[in-house]
Design a protein around this motif. Structure first.
Motif, PDB file in Angstrom:
ATOM      1  N   ARG A 148       0.866  -1.196   0.000  1.00 58.29           N
ATOM      2  CA  ARG A 148       0.000   0.000   0.000  1.00 58.29           C
ATOM      3  C   ARG A 148       0.891   1.231   0.000  1.00 58.29           C
ATOM      4  O   ARG A 148       1.958   1.236   0.589  1.00 58.29           O
ATOM      5  CB  ARG A 148      -0.872  -0.020   1.251  1.00 58.29           C
ATOM      6  N   GLY A 149       0.454   2.270  -0.673  1.00 60.30           N
ATOM      7  CA  GLY A 149       1.187   3.537  -0.645  1.00 60.30           C
ATOM      8  C   GLY A 149       2.562   3.441  -1.284  1.00 60.30           C
ATOM      9  O   GLY A 149       3.504   4.052  -0.795  1.00 60.30           O
ATOM     10  N   VAL A 150       2.657   2.698  -2.362  1.00 64.30           N
ATOM     11  CA  VAL A 150       3.952   2.508  -3.020  1.00 64.30           C
ATOM     12  C   VAL A 150       4.364   3.818  -3.694  1.00 64.30           C
ATOM     13  O   VAL A 150       3.631   4.342  -4.535  1.00 64.30           O
ATOM     14  CB  VAL A 150       3.877   1.372  -4.067  1.00 64.30           C
ATOM     15  N   PRO A 151       5.532   4.365  -3.320  1.00 70.22           N
ATOM     16  CA  PRO A 151       5.991   5.604  -3.958  1.00 70.22           C
ATOM     17  C   PRO A 151       6.107   5.430  -5.475  1.00 70.22           C
ATOM     18  O   PRO A 151       6.409   4.341  -5.969  1.00 70.22           O
ATOM     19  CB  PRO A 151       7.378   5.830  -3.329  1.00 70.22           C
ATOM     20  N   LEU A 152       5.866   6.502  -6.200  1.00 65.33           N
ATOM     21  CA  LEU A 152       5.841   6.450  -7.657  1.00 65.33           C
ATOM     22  C   LEU A 152       7.140   5.887  -8.241  1.00 65.33           C
ATOM     23  O   LEU A 152       7.101   5.069  -9.155  1.00 65.33           O
ATOM     24  CB  LEU A 152       5.560   7.841  -8.232  1.00 65.33           C
ATOM     25  N   GLN A 153       8.279   6.284  -7.698  1.00 61.98           N
ATOM     26  CA  GLN A 153       9.547   5.770  -8.232  1.00 61.98           C
ATOM     27  C   GLN A 153       9.667   4.264  -8.026  1.00 61.98           C
ATOM     28  O   GLN A 153      10.182   3.551  -8.882  1.00 61.98           O
ATOM     29  CB  GLN A 153      10.737   6.477  -7.582  1.00 61.98           C
ATOM     30  N   LEU A 154       9.173   3.766  -6.898  1.00 63.35           N
ATOM     31  CA  LEU A 154       9.205   2.325  -6.659  1.00 63.35           C
ATOM     32  C   LEU A 154       8.206   1.627  -7.574  1.00 63.35           C
ATOM     33  O   LEU A 154       8.475   0.536  -8.075  1.00 63.35           O
ATOM     34  CB  LEU A 154       8.923   2.010  -5.190  1.00 63.35           C
ATOM     35  N   GLN A 155       7.062   2.258  -7.825  1.00 67.80           N
ATOM     36  CA  GLN A 155       6.112   1.693  -8.792  1.00 67.80           C
ATOM     37  C   GLN A 155       6.778   1.535 -10.150  1.00 67.80           C
ATOM     38  O   GLN A 155       6.638   0.499 -10.799  1.00 67.80           O
ATOM     39  CB  GLN A 155       4.883   2.587  -8.940  1.00 67.80           C
ATOM     40  N   ARG A 156       7.531   2.539 -10.553  1.00 66.88           N
ATOM     41  CA  ARG A 156       8.225   2.469 -11.841  1.00 66.88           C
ATOM     42  C   ARG A 156       9.226   1.322 -11.867  1.00 66.88           C
ATOM     43  O   ARG A 156       9.356   0.613 -12.861  1.00 66.88           O
ATOM     44  CB  ARG A 156       8.921   3.791 -12.138  1.00 66.88           C
ATOM     45  N   LEU A 157       9.942   1.136 -10.758  1.00 65.14           N
ATOM     46  CA  LEU A 157      10.898   0.042 -10.668  1.00 65.14           C
ATOM     47  C   LEU A 157      10.180  -1.307 -10.737  1.00 65.14           C
ATOM     48  O   LEU A 157      10.637  -2.231 -11.427  1.00 65.14           O
ATOM     49  CB  LEU A 157      11.703   0.144  -9.371  1.00 65.14           C
ATOM     50  N   LEU A 158       9.055  -1.428 -10.043  1.00 67.45           N
ATOM     51  CA  LEU A 158       8.298  -2.679 -10.077  1.00 67.45           C
ATOM     52  C   LEU A 158       7.785  -2.979 -11.478  1.00 67.45           C
ATOM     53  O   LEU A 158       7.754  -4.142 -11.903  1.00 67.45           O
ATOM     54  CB  LEU A 158       7.146  -2.633  -9.073  1.00 67.45           C
ATOM     55  N   VAL A 159       7.403  -1.951 -12.224  1.00 68.89           N
ATOM     56  CA  VAL A 159       6.969  -2.139 -13.609  1.00 68.89           C
ATOM     57  C   VAL A 159       8.149  -2.545 -14.477  1.00 68.89           C
ATOM     58  O   VAL A 159       8.061  -3.489 -15.270  1.00 68.89           O
ATOM     59  CB  VAL A 159       6.288  -0.861 -14.152  1.00 68.89           C
ATOM     60  N   ALA A 160       9.272  -1.865 -14.323  1.00 69.93           N
ATOM     61  CA  ALA A 160      10.450  -2.156 -15.140  1.00 69.93           C
ATOM     62  C   ALA A 160      10.949  -3.581 -14.918  1.00 69.93           C
ATOM     63  O   ALA A 160      11.420  -4.232 -15.859  1.00 69.93           O
ATOM     64  CB  ALA A 160      11.567  -1.159 -14.833  1.00 69.93           C
ATOM     65  N   THR A 161      10.828  -4.070 -13.692  1.00 70.46           N
ATOM     66  CA  THR A 161      11.279  -5.424 -13.378  1.00 70.46           C
ATOM     67  C   THR A 161      10.157  -6.452 -13.521  1.00 70.46           C
ATOM     68  O   THR A 161      10.379  -7.634 -13.261  1.00 70.46           O
ATOM     69  CB  THR A 161      11.831  -5.485 -11.942  1.00 70.46           C
TER      70      THR A 161
END
Length: 110
Positions: free
Chosen positions: A74-87
């Motif tokens: 929950r509340g995943v920071p946008l930069q971490l969301q981007r990393l999760l998408v990239a990986t």
């Protein structure tokens, strides 16, 4: 790093990196082992993370699955969301309020 909460809801604040990974892993695994149902992990207070911190989250996800539980971010920071998408980890992890625009397409403005 500061972790608060119980075996159902936890919040991580500060840095989740190589220096804090062992303490975070211990706290998260204890929460998984001591509870039932979803374990909600609030990351909105997370300032920084590294590959080791991401490994802690993935290890907790696997442990929860083996215990019949589900780790929900929950509340995943946008930069971490981007990393999760990239990986492509966004396909594996349960993420509340996941925003596909975390990996926006380039937009040209006339």
């Amino acid at each position: 790093m500061f972790i608060r909460g119980d075996h159902r809801h936890l919040a991580i604040e500060g840095e989740l990196d190589v220096r804090s990974a062992a303490d975070a892993r211990t706290a998260l695994h204890r929460a998984v082992d001591d509870g039932v149902g979803d374990l909600v992990l609030d990351l909105s207070g997370l300032a920084t993370w590294d590959a080791t911190g991401l490994g802690v989250i993935m290890g907790t996800h696997r442990r929860a699955g083996r215990s019949g539980r589900r780790l929900v971010l929950r509340g995943v920071p946008l930069q971490l969301q981007r990393l999760l998408v990239a990986t492509k980890l966004h396909r594996i992890l349960a993420i509340e309020s996941y925003y596909p625009e975390a990996n926006p397409l380039p937009v040209s403005i006339p």
